[in-house]
Design an enzyme around this catalytic site. Structure first.
Site, short mmCIF file in Angstrom:
data_model
loop_
_atom_site.label_atom_id
_atom_site.label_comp_id
_atom_site.label_asym_id
_atom_site.label_seq_id
_atom_site.Cartn_x
_atom_site.Cartn_y
_atom_site.Cartn_z
N CYS A 56 -12.09 71.53 -5.66
CA CYS A 56 -12.09 73.00 -5.68
C CYS A 56 -13.13 73.51 -6.66
O CYS A 56 -13.55 74.67 -6.57
CB CYS A 56 -10.69 73.54 -6.03
SG CYS A 56 -10.04 72.95 -7.59
N GLN B 284 -3.60 69.51 -12.67
CA GLN B 284 -3.72 68.31 -13.49
C GLN B 284 -2.85 68.37 -14.74
O GLN B 284 -2.28 67.36 -15.16
CB GLN B 284 -5.20 68.10 -13.88
CG GLN B 284 -5.44 66.83 -14.66
CD GLN B 284 -6.91 66.54 -14.85
OE1 GLN B 284 -7.73 66.89 -14.00
NE2 GLN B 284 -7.26 65.91 -15.95
N HIS C 72 -12.14 67.59 -9.39
CA HIS C 72 -11.45 68.56 -8.55
C HIS C 72 -12.44 69.12 -7.55
O HIS C 72 -13.41 69.79 -7.94
CB HIS C 72 -10.88 69.70 -9.40
CG HIS C 72 -9.83 69.25 -10.36
ND1 HIS C 72 -8.52 69.68 -10.27
CD2 HIS C 72 -9.88 68.43 -11.44
CE1 HIS C 72 -7.81 69.12 -11.24
NE2 HIS C 72 -8.62 68.37 -11.98
N CYS D 232 -4.99 69.88 -4.92
CA CYS D 232 -4.92 71.09 -5.75
C CYS D 232 -4.02 72.12 -5.09
O CYS D 232 -4.21 72.47 -3.92
CB CYS D 232 -6.33 71.65 -5.91
SG CYS D 232 -6.41 73.36 -6.40
N GLU D 233 -3.03 72.61 -5.82
CA GLU D 233 -2.09 73.55 -5.23
C GLU D 233 -2.70 74.94 -5.01
O GLU D 233 -2.15 75.75 -4.27
CB GLU D 233 -0.83 73.67 -6.08
CG GLU D 233 -1.01 74.35 -7.41
CD GLU D 233 0.28 74.39 -8.22
OE1 GLU D 233 0.49 75.39 -8.91
OE2 GLU D 233 1.07 73.42 -8.17
N HIS D 234 -3.84 75.21 -5.60
CA HIS D 234 -4.47 76.52 -5.45
C HIS D 234 -5.35 76.61 -4.20
O HIS D 234 -5.45 77.68 -3.60
CB HIS D 234 -5.30 76.87 -6.68
CG HIS D 234 -4.50 76.93 -7.93
ND1 HIS D 234 -4.97 76.49 -9.15
CD2 HIS D 234 -3.22 77.35 -8.15
CE1 HIS D 234 -4.04 76.66 -10.08
NE2 HIS D 234 -2.97 77.17 -9.50
N HIS D 235 -6.02 75.50 -3.85
CA HIS D 235 -6.97 75.53 -2.72
C HIS D 235 -6.69 74.46 -1.68
O HIS D 235 -7.40 74.38 -0.68
CB HIS D 235 -8.40 75.34 -3.24
CG HIS D 235 -8.83 76.35 -4.24
ND1 HIS D 235 -8.74 76.13 -5.60
CD2 HIS D 235 -9.30 77.61 -4.10
CE1 HIS D 235 -9.16 77.20 -6.25
NE2 HIS D 235 -9.51 78.12 -5.37
#
Length: 197
Positions: free
Chosen positions: A159, A129, A157, A88-91
């Site tokens: 996250c 995704q 996910h 995940c690019e956010h977390h």
């Protein structure tokens, strides 16, 4: 891959040292001692892990599809349950799941393993995704020029499952349809019914 440019190699080594020092500091912020036996090698392992998780940046995933064969097949071809893992690019938390890829050829087919390799290539990048789903569909469309493409991804996910709201059993489903699958509800229905079976 070895680089002939020694300055570039030196910069990479410097970046590696800075990254590993940052991981050491992270261990301290979390409340542990980066010098204790079990954690001494951790900064290097973390760097190695991220290089493995992001192998997709060092290839062009759609190039896997370029091995084409002339075959007169006018109906759906589907590869189901292509397992993948991503980040995940956010977390920077793991994403893992399966991709289902189907297409209706327009005179050309590709090897089935090539589709799985292409999925892996896009998955092994920092991702969301929805983008992953579209990248797979667009690669199939661009290289194979089929009558239509449909992609469904089902993924967990971490996250969401392992932090934040901690909904352990939640699964995210995303779809992308191109060509005849976007235009013809019956073709979409055929894909989804085969998916259920």
């Amino acid at each position: 891959m070895l680089h002939a440019d020694p300055e570039s190699l030196e910069n990479k080594m410097k970046d590696s040292r800075e990254f590993m020092e940052a991981v050491r500091k992270l261990i301290q912020v979390c409340g542990d001692d980066p010098d204790r036996q079990g954690l001494q090698e951790t900064p290097f392992r973390v760097m190695k892990k991220f290089l493995e998780y992001t192998e997709g940046y060092r290839e062009e995933p759609k190039a896997h599809l370029e091995k084409l064969f002339d075959v007169d097949h006018r109906d759906l071809i589907m590869v189901k349950d292509i397992d993948f893992d991503s980040v995940c690019e956010h977390h920077f938390a793991p994403i893992f799941g399966v991709a289902h890829v189907g297409y209706i050829p327009n005179g050309k087919i590709t090897g089935l393993s090539k589709i799985a390799r292409m999925v892996d290539g896009y998955a092994k990048r920092f991702q969301v995704q929805e983008r992953l789903t579209n990248q797979i569909a667009e690669a199939m469309e661009e290289v194979l020029r089929p009558q239509g493409v449909m992609v469904v991804i089902e993924a967990k996910h971490m996250c969401m499952c392992g932090r934040g709201v901690k909904k352990r059993d939640s699964v995210t489903v995303s779809t992308a349809s191109r060509g005849i699958f976007a235009e013809n509800p019956e073709k979409r229905k055929e894909f989804l019914s085969l998916l259920k079976n």
